[in-house]
Design a protein around this motif. Structure first.
Motif, PDB file in Angstrom:
ATOM      1  N   PRO A 138       0.807  -1.216   0.000  1.00 14.50           N
ATOM      2  CA  PRO A 138       0.000   0.000   0.000  1.00 14.50           C
ATOM      3  C   PRO A 138       0.845   1.272   0.000  1.00 14.50           C
ATOM      4  N   ASP A 139       0.243   2.340  -0.513  1.00 13.57           N
ATOM      5  CA  ASP A 139       0.879   3.649  -0.555  1.00 13.57           C
ATOM      6  C   ASP A 139      -0.234   4.693  -0.543  1.00 13.57           C
ATOM      7  N   LEU A 140      -0.322   5.445   0.519  1.00 13.03           N
ATOM      8  CA  LEU A 140      -1.372   6.449   0.669  1.00 13.03           C
ATOM      9  C   LEU A 140      -0.831   7.818   0.274  1.00 13.03           C
ATOM     10  N   THR A 141      -1.520   8.489  -0.661  1.00 12.68           N
ATOM     11  CA  THR A 141      -1.173   9.855  -1.033  1.00 12.68           C
ATOM     12  C   THR A 141      -2.409  10.718  -0.753  1.00 12.68           C
ATOM     13  N   PRO A 142      -2.271  12.040  -0.767  1.00 15.07           N
ATOM     14  CA  PRO A 142      -3.466  12.883  -0.551  1.00 15.07           C
ATOM     15  C   PRO A 142      -4.529  12.702  -1.632  1.00 15.07           C
ATOM     16  N   GLU A 143      -4.117  12.239  -2.832  1.00 12.50           N
ATOM     17  CA  GLU A 143      -5.053  12.114  -3.954  1.00 12.50           C
ATOM     18  C   GLU A 143      -5.685  10.739  -4.087  1.00 12.50           C
ATOM     19  N   ALA A 144      -4.990   9.709  -3.616  1.00 17.09           N
ATOM     20  CA  ALA A 144      -5.488   8.347  -3.860  1.00 17.09           C
ATOM     21  C   ALA A 144      -4.890   7.357  -2.882  1.00 17.09           C
ATOM     22  N   LEU A 145      -5.590   6.273  -2.734  1.00 17.56           N
ATOM     23  CA  LEU A 145      -5.082   5.124  -1.995  1.00 17.56           C
ATOM     24  C   LEU A 145      -4.568   4.168  -3.070  1.00 17.56           C
ATOM     25  N   ARG A 146      -3.238   4.020  -3.134  1.00 20.55           N
ATOM     26  CA  ARG A 146      -2.635   3.217  -4.197  1.00 20.55           C
ATOM     27  C   ARG A 146      -2.184   1.871  -3.651  1.00 20.55           C
ATOM     28  N   LEU A 147      -2.376   0.848  -4.455  1.00 18.65           N
ATOM     29  CA  LEU A 147      -1.899  -0.486  -4.136  1.00 18.65           C
ATOM     30  C   LEU A 147      -0.897  -0.871  -5.215  1.00 18.65           C
ATOM     31  N   HIS A 148       0.379  -0.922  -4.845  1.00 21.77           N
ATOM     32  CA  HIS A 148       1.431  -1.286  -5.788  1.00 21.77           C
ATOM     33  C   HIS A 148       1.480  -2.806  -5.893  1.00 21.77           C
ATOM     34  N   LEU A 149       1.464  -3.299  -7.116  1.00 25.10           N
ATOM     35  CA  LEU A 149       1.445  -4.727  -7.364  1.00 25.10           C
ATOM     36  C   LEU A 149       2.805  -5.176  -7.893  1.00 25.10           C
ATOM     37  N   SER A 150       3.380  -6.161  -7.214  1.00 21.83           N
ATOM     38  CA  SER A 150       4.675  -6.730  -7.602  1.00 21.83           C
ATOM     39  C   SER A 150       4.446  -8.150  -8.072  1.00 21.83           C
ATOM     40  N   PRO A 151       4.883  -8.464  -9.291  1.00 18.32           N
ATOM     41  CA  PRO A 151       4.634  -9.809  -9.815  1.00 18.32           C
ATOM     42  C   PRO A 151       5.340 -10.879  -9.006  1.00 18.32           C
ATOM     43  N   GLU A 152       4.670 -12.025  -8.892  1.00 19.27           N
ATOM     44  CA  GLU A 152       5.300 -13.184  -8.273  1.00 19.27           C
ATOM     45  C   GLU A 152       6.374 -13.705  -9.216  1.00 19.27           C
ATOM     46  N   ARG A 153       7.405 -14.289  -8.659  1.00 21.12           N
ATOM     47  CA  ARG A 153       8.500 -14.860  -9.434  1.00 21.12           C
ATOM     48  C   ARG A 153       8.557 -16.365  -9.197  1.00 21.12           C
ATOM     49  N   ALA A 154       8.971 -17.107 -10.209  1.00 18.09           N
ATOM     50  CA  ALA A 154       9.175 -18.544 -10.041  1.00 18.09           C
ATOM     51  C   ALA A 154      10.345 -18.753  -9.080  1.00 18.09           C
ATOM     52  N   GLN A 155      10.284 -19.828  -8.309  1.00 21.67           N
ATOM     53  CA  GLN A 155      11.356 -20.118  -7.368  1.00 21.67           C
ATOM     54  C   GLN A 155      11.495 -21.622  -7.183  1.00 21.67           C
ATOM     55  N   CYS A 156      12.703 -22.038  -6.871  1.00 21.47           N
ATOM     56  CA  CYS A 156      12.968 -23.442  -6.550  1.00 21.47           C
ATOM     57  C   CYS A 156      13.123 -23.517  -5.038  1.00 21.47           C
ATOM     58  N   LYS A 157      12.123 -24.031  -4.357  1.00 20.22           N
ATOM     59  CA  LYS A 157      12.139 -24.055  -2.899  1.00 20.22           C
ATOM     60  C   LYS A 157      13.272 -24.901  -2.317  1.00 20.22           C
ATOM     61  N   PRO A 158      13.571 -26.085  -2.875  1.00 17.19           N
ATOM     62  CA  PRO A 158      14.697 -26.844  -2.316  1.00 17.19           C
ATOM     63  C   PRO A 158      16.035 -26.089  -2.401  1.00 17.19           C
ATOM     64  N   ALA A 159      16.219 -25.282  -3.440  1.00 21.78           N
ATOM     65  CA  ALA A 159      17.469 -24.537  -3.598  1.00 21.78           C
ATOM     66  C   ALA A 159      17.575 -23.382  -2.605  1.00 21.78           C
ATOM     67  N   GLN A 160      16.455 -22.959  -2.025  1.00 16.20           N
ATOM     68  CA  GLN A 160      16.477 -21.836  -1.096  1.00 16.20           C
ATOM     69  C   GLN A 160      16.809 -22.263   0.328  1.00 16.20           C
ATOM     70  N   VAL A 161      16.871 -23.544   0.596  1.00 17.16           N
ATOM     71  CA  VAL A 161      17.140 -24.035   1.960  1.00 17.16           C
ATOM     72  C   VAL A 161      18.592 -23.951   2.278  1.00 17.16           C
TER      73      VAL A 161
END
Length: 138
Positions: A115-138
């Protein structure tokens, strides 16, 4: 900017903090038009197995948004939709929040929400999900 919103109840509370402002969903390459439409909320139980043969499970709540419409949606109107949906389908409160949308109604993108609140609008910034290899992250 604030930390990401992890659940639908967190988003609902955030919307109630500035109910009279218009709601805007913002991507790196554009934004959803002011007349957005919340088309669907889905509660899903995910039961995956990863490339290493490890099982997991979690819940997701998907908020699907359509680009376009006549007039900007207020944060209050969005909060009312979420409140009715949470009352009718309480398990929406349990999942990790994902937004499915794209500017111009192209192919849907799964995104996390900051979220990001400005005087003009309530904005919701969307960040794309990324593919991940869960076993490699351990």
């Amino acid at each position: 900017m604030l930390p990401p919103l992890a659940t639908l109840p967190e988003l609902h509370a955030y919307l109630l903090g500035a109910p009279d402002l218009p709601l805007t969903f913002v991507f790196e390459d554009g934004q959803i038009a002011g007349g957005l439409h919340i088309t669907e909320l889905r509660a899903a139980r995910i039961d995956p197995i990863d490339c290493g043969g490890n099982r997991d499970d979690w819940r997701e709540t998907v908020l699907e948004v359509l680009d376009g419409g006549a007039a900007p949606m207020s944060a209050r109107k969005a909060a009312e939709i979420l409140e009715r949906s949470l009352s009718a389908l309480p398990q929406l409160a349990e999942g990790r929040l994902i937004v499915a949308a794209t500017p111009g109604n192209g192919p849907l993108r799964r995104s996390t929400v900051t979220p990001d609140l400005t005087p003009e609008a309530l904005r919701l910034h969307l960040s794309p999900e990324r593919a991940q290899c869960k076993p490699a992250q351990v």
